[in-house]
Write an enzyme that holds these catalytic residues in place. Sequence first.
Site, short mmCIF file in Angstrom:
data_model
loop_
_atom_site.label_atom_id
_atom_site.label_comp_id
_atom_site.label_asym_id
_atom_site.label_seq_id
_atom_site.Cartn_x
_atom_site.Cartn_y
_atom_site.Cartn_z
N SER B 46 -3.66 15.36 24.85
CA SER B 46 -2.74 14.58 25.65
C SER B 46 -1.73 15.56 26.23
CB SER B 46 -2.03 13.54 24.77
OG SER B 46 -1.28 12.67 25.59
N GLU B 47 -1.62 15.59 27.57
CA GLU B 47 -0.92 16.72 28.18
C GLU B 47 0.59 16.72 27.93
OE1 GLU B 47 -2.73 14.53 29.93
OE2 GLU B 47 -1.76 13.97 31.82
N ASN B 48 1.15 15.63 27.41
CA ASN B 48 2.56 15.71 27.04
C ASN B 48 2.78 16.57 25.80
OD1 ASN B 48 1.09 13.43 26.04
ND2 ASN B 48 2.96 12.57 25.22
N SER B 88 1.08 23.05 26.30
CA SER B 88 0.02 22.12 26.67
C SER B 88 -0.64 22.54 27.98
CB SER B 88 0.61 20.72 26.81
OG SER B 88 -0.39 19.81 27.17
#
Lengths: 240, 213
Positions: B46-48, B88
């Site tokens: 999850s890119e957060n 990330s």
Amino acid sequence: MVDKLSKDAVEALSGLLFDGMTIMAGGFGLCGIPENLIAAIRETGVKDLTVVSNNCGVDGFGLGILLENRQIKKMISSYVGENKLFEQLYLSGELELEFNPQGTLAERIRAGGAGIPAFFTRTGVGTLVAEGKEVREFDGELYVMERGLVADLAIVKAWKADAEGNLIYRKTARNFNPMMATAGKATVAEVEEVVAIGALDKDNIHTPGIYVDRVLKGAKFEKRIERVTTRPRETAKEQA
Amino acid sequence: MAWTRDDVAARAARELQDGFYVNLGIGIPTLVANHIPEGMHVTLQSENGMLGMGPFPYEGEEDADLINAGKQTITELDSSSYFSSADSFAMIRGGHIALSILGGMQVSEKGDLANWMVPGKMVKGMGGAMDLVAGVKRVVVVMDHCEKSGAPKLLKACSLPLTGAGVVDLLITELGVFEINRGKTPVRLVELAPGVTVDEITAKTEAAFEVAL
């Protein structure tokens, strides 16, 4: 050792705010935002702000309350789709907006805090994002030059801090906070818990105190959730 | 009978391989997680700032500090890790993610993708999409074959602002599957949904394509 603890939000921001300044505000959506400091900034009425933040809160919460009060002149963000007022102000020309790809935004802040004035990335080559920027070929691939980003003030949200300003974050509330802590000329950290010096595991400090000028234990945390999503207990295996 | 949303997600899931680190976009791509084959180990990013996304929480167990890139509450796994957004996107830009499955508004025969902006109408932002298409090794797009108006979305050239140029490897619509190969070779129609004909696809597609069923 300097005690960096502020007694309240007013003291934590005292002498740091001025009209026309640039403020970085940590958080992704409403997760990991310095909600007490944002509320305190609203109370001061400081205006013509350029705000660097991945998003701009929602109507009525987070950075959305600074928008409502017309304190923000320009946003530098990657996604602002959660906020109706934002769209209205932008389309009517009252608000300037600079879109950065999320990874480029994160890296610009990281670079700014690390003393790197510019870097090259593949992200955005051949798109609107690259317009007016230097594009250079390395090893047969095209990259666009992006600038490091710094701010007059960074406000970040962490989980725990000590009086030295050492910070640890919790789960995905970390997001943009660690880089922003490094890129503010002044950095104020808002935390849920202040612990005694020595209580944090020194091998697991996410932001060393050198980056943090003041620490505020937030008076209250609403920690709103943008999209509560759950699974029914009987089909626990289905959703992943 | 064209494919349903869930059929499209199931077809996209066939692009997964054991051991892959994968980023799934919002919408139909999120549904792909429901179709990971039993016994296959896939790690969702999850890119957060998280690797190893778990399922949605049970009601009452939501954690405001634990959300995915779509801002939905999620859970962690024993193998999960958390990191900053800079870390990330270093993973993403640095080519460490094997596969990204994203939604689209338009795809061109040159492999261009548009999925972030409709000038004058939709001003939301690109989020992490531009970084994902620039850095992830293989990019699969899932989208409706046509606009609600009936206008084609697989085009000779995108009319909307691009998310990335020459970035799409595979396109899956409710009508079939197209190898785009980042525009390096002609587009190939490689699969048809049940009951869909090549003639129907030809009528609904602006891009030139070869039939390789």
